[in-house]
Design a protein around this motif. Structure first.
Motif: not given
Length: 505
Positions: A25, A27, A68-70, A209, A213, A218, A235, A237
């Motif tokens: 991942i 970001e 979407t985020s870690s 992405s 999410i 996705c 990611v 944002d």
């Protein structure tokens, strides 16, 4: 389905073993890259799952709402690592609708991000079964915090068996024609779809992405496929920042819905119209490393495919639905058949019944949660999924969509008209942003939202001329008689599909 792995926990373990300290991942936060390796991700998920097992000794359902985020992905996999069922909800919905889906999914815990902290009191009032609320990133009074849970599980892993038939997720359909339905997807369903086509070597590739999410497109084609292939999930944002994030992440590929693809193509075409070289324009928008757009979620016009090829970019079209995890067809790079929706994936059977596409594979859902009537309407006793789409397939395994069964217009003279067949004729026509065709009495009407950025003072005249051009291709009964211009967009679902029942809003 591959015999190598049976559940999503094994998928993450495999990724750690094969790709280790590679970046899973990536970001971009506060003007810095924040990377999570496959190894770190596995550890975080294990520890989160162990902590959740202490809160819920018996398996349960846990909802998650956010972008979407870690942290989102750590919570998502932490939930399923322990054999629990994850319920990803649409972050764009209002609190009451979210609360309704929390209740209908029997969720007992809710993870959320900053956007929904203000809604916790509403959730508490409306959702009596929920025992815990947890923030994905921050400390908030009265809420647990994901990082604290992960720390509590330090050095631990969940202790439970997970079979491929166990339900992993309940994903709510967008409900364009009524109340949303909770699609039950098993671990085996999602593994089967992740591994259903040998797409090649993507180790180290960067995938942007962009999609919501909570959407299965996705989840499978970005999140799970990156784990399977060893690619890096970058990611995005915000939909407003796609072009900016292309420059930041320098991706090799991205998954789009057709509306996003068409919007970016229109921007490039307008730049090229000023005399700029098309390949240079593409590099400015997508970067030097970009190779492939994967499109799904709705029909992609061959004109859009052709338009991108003029800029030196290939765009492939796939096809599927939430109920099939989602892929039924996958896009073929440099496809010789751009009017198709791709090639049927390995292990999937497709047949046409009274014009409707039916599919059967290891990816097809177990049913709708606590909704046996709708399940019976969608699944045959022997496991065929009635897609609701009209179409046909050719001898080489390519599938073609002609419309939606529920949208089919039947005129009094017995003529069947698929509105999508007409709407798709305008997909690459820049003066039109959105169009919906429907029956008004005995004639066809088109509501059209013109492209507000198209540089012309006579845009309505251009559109009317295009309508006449399209009408000339069709018999009298399939011609658009009335055109209504709108001054605002149509109401859409989170995945940017127009809600036909609300076209007059």
């Amino acid at each position: 389905m591959t015999n190598e792995i049976k559940n999503l926990r094994e998928l993450v373990y495999r990724a750690e073993q094969k790709y280790g300290e590679g970046i899973y991942i990536r970001e971009y936060l506060k003007k810095e890259f924040h990377d999570t390796s496959y190894a770190a991700f596995r550890k975080n998920c294990d520890q989160t799952a162990a902590a959740l097992q202490k809160l819920f000794p018996e398996k349960t359902h846990i909802a998650i709402i956010g972008a979407t985020s870690s942290e989102y992905l750590t919570a998502w996999f932490g939930i399923v690592f322990g054999g629990n069922i994850v319920v990803p909800l649409d972050t764009a919905n209002n609190p009451e609708l979210i609360a309704d889906e929390i209740n209908r999914s029997d969720s007992e815990m809710v993870f959320l991000d900053d956007k929904h902290v203000k809604d916790v009191e509403t959730f508490k009032a409306l959702c009596p079964k929920v025992r815990y609320y947890a923030h994905l990133q921050k400390s908030c009074e009265g809420l647990l915090r994901l990082s604290d849970l992960t720390a509590q599980g330090e050095g631990q892993a969940p202790d439970c068996e997970i079979s491929e038939d166990d339900i992993a997720a309940i994903l709510f359909t967008s409900g364009t024609t009524g109340k949303s339905k909770g699609v039950m997807l098993s671990h085996g369903n999602l593994i089967d779809n992740t591994t259903c086509y040998d797409d090649g070597n993507f180790v180290g590739h960067r995938m942007l992405s962009v999609l919501p999410i909570h959407h299965v497109y996705c989840l499978t084609c970005d999140v799970l496929c990156c784990l399977w292939y060893g690619a890096t999930l970058c990611v995005n944002d915000s939909l407003m920042h796609i072009v900016r994030n292309m420059a930041i992440f320098k991706p090799h590929g991205a998954t789009f819905v057709p509306m996003i693809a068409a919007t970016l193509l229109a921007r490039m075409q307008q730049a090229a119209a000023k005399g700029l070289d098309k390949h240079e324009v593409a590099k400015q928008v997508f970067g030097e490393d970009f190779r492939q757009i994967y499109s799904g979620g709705a029909y992609l016009s061959p004109d859009v495919v052709k338009g991108y090829r003029e800029f030196g970019i290939d765009i492939t079209q796939g096809y599927g639905m939430t109920e099939s995890s989602p892929r039924i067809c996958t896009g073929i790079p440099n496809s010789p058949k751009p009017d198709s929706v791709g090639k049927i994936v390995d292990g999937c059977e497709v047949k046409i019944v009274d014009g409707e596409i039916w599919a059967k594979s290891g990816s097809v859902m177990k049913g709708y949660y606590k909704n046996p009537e709708e399940t019976a309407n969608s699944l045959t006793p022997d496991g065929w999924l009635r897609t609701g789409d009209l179409g046909y397939k050719d001898e080489e395994g390519y599938l073609y969509i002609t419309g939606r069964k529920k949208n089919l217009i039947i005129l009094s003279n017995g003529e069947n008209v698929s509105p999508e067949e007409l709407e798709n004729q305008f997909a690459a026509f820049l003066p039109i942003s959105e169009i919906v065709v429907y029956a008004d009495g005995e004639v066809l009407t088109a509501q059209i939202y013109p492209n507000p950025d198209f540089p012309s003072e006579n845009v309505e005249e251009l559109i009317r001329a295009k309508v006449e051009e399209v009408n000339a291709k069709f018999p009298q009964a399939k011609r658009i008689v009335n055109v209504i211009f709108r001054d605002h967009e149509f109401v859409k679902t989170a995945s940017r599909k127009i809600i036909r029942a609300r076209i007059d809003e």
